[in-house]
Design an enzyme around this catalytic site. Sequence first.
Site: not given
Length: 475
Positions: A67, A69, A244, A273, A276, A282
């Site tokens: 973790y 954060e 984008d 992203t 692609k 991903r």
Amino acid sequence: MTAEYADTASAAYRAALQVVESVEPRIAAATRKELADQRDSLKLIASENYASPAVLLTMGSWLSDKYAEGTIGHRFYAGCQNVDTVESVAAEHARELFGAPYAYVQPHSGIDANLVAYWAILATRVEAPGLAEAGVKHVNNLSEQDWEALRHKLGNQRLLGMSLDAGGHLTHGFRPNISGKMFHQRSYGTDPQTELLDYDKVAATAREFKPLILVAGYSAYPRRINFATMREIADEVGATLMVDMAHFAGLVAGKVFTGDEDPVPHAHVTTTTTHKSLRGPRGGLILAQRQYADAVDKGCPMVLGGPLAHVMAAKAVALAEARQPEFQSYAQRVADNAKALAEGFLKRGARLVTGGTDNHIVLLDVTSFGLTGRQAESALLDAGVVTNRNSIPVDPNGAWYTSGIRFGTPALTSRGFGAGDFDRVAELVVDVLKNTTPEGTSKAKYTLADGTAERVRDASAELLKANPLYPELTL
């Protein structure tokens, strides 16, 4: 690629699958079957690609167990020094690759990246009150009236983006998406005759609507955009320009799009992203000018959950690959192959939206074959050609059945397909569509003439055998 690399990669995957198989053999079997299916099909989905073995292996590590954060050096958990290294390396590669002053590599997807960007722009531009101050305790199951009240509390800010049927994305203000609920939204389309972006009309709409955010970019527009012009429009009306580039980031990274067609120098905030055309794992990525950096850094916990360290590590590997000269050659082949595919369709009498392409997307109008997009998509899949149906401008069949098929060249280019191969692909696609007949008045049911699927699969197999997928991997 050396023989030593091939042997090492194959051994790594064999060992990994054996470990999985010892716990849940059905998952190992499905994984092997997925590789076999991808090896045996013509993958023409514009949003899909093939990541390298190095990228894929990076995700399967104990970095997944941590973790973290917060952001680099400012975590809410102890023991994050290695995650700091991973995130720093990935951000460094992103900044250097795209020439951006700031990069944020935590978003889990393109939608997450867009949401972080929207909220960061609101925080920077509007200093919007928190949800509690707006009188909202829970954002789930809000009525349309609740959302309207919340938008007003946030300043009732306006967003102008490309319409869905013109090639925009759900996250550019489409009402069922959260972006369409956050903002008072309006869309710009394309010229009805040419199907090309009309910058004068975009400017006129922006002057009348006065958006806080002007969104540029697309998921199904087969042309390039002049981002210098879009920035001029944004500046004129006092809007933040957000681009984008999820679909064409690989063409930017590969220097196919330069100057006014490179969004990064012109946009205030750029999202993408990392899969692609960029050929990574991903995930999502944000590039921004400095004044937005602090707000974007609050993406976790503002929008995101804990960052996925194993995916950030894979992003770092993919971005490092994209900084190599070989990637520029790959990106140029992606664009060249799209032109070859488009020309292959045109010379066989098919109609393309905008009449062609100058990026990696070819959008075929299938109404000339008497089909809906859904019928065409299904018939092509029967023949081993994997595509996706897509709306075309002013689509008579709506967003579900559609009237178009979207093709993309990044994945097959990764396999080694060249211009001649894509001309052959166009021939096979037209063969399927000409031999597909709708059933009655149904927009979904169809009949594919006997022998067509087998004929096309056999021809495809020749192309696929000549351009094998992951040839270094023997499982």
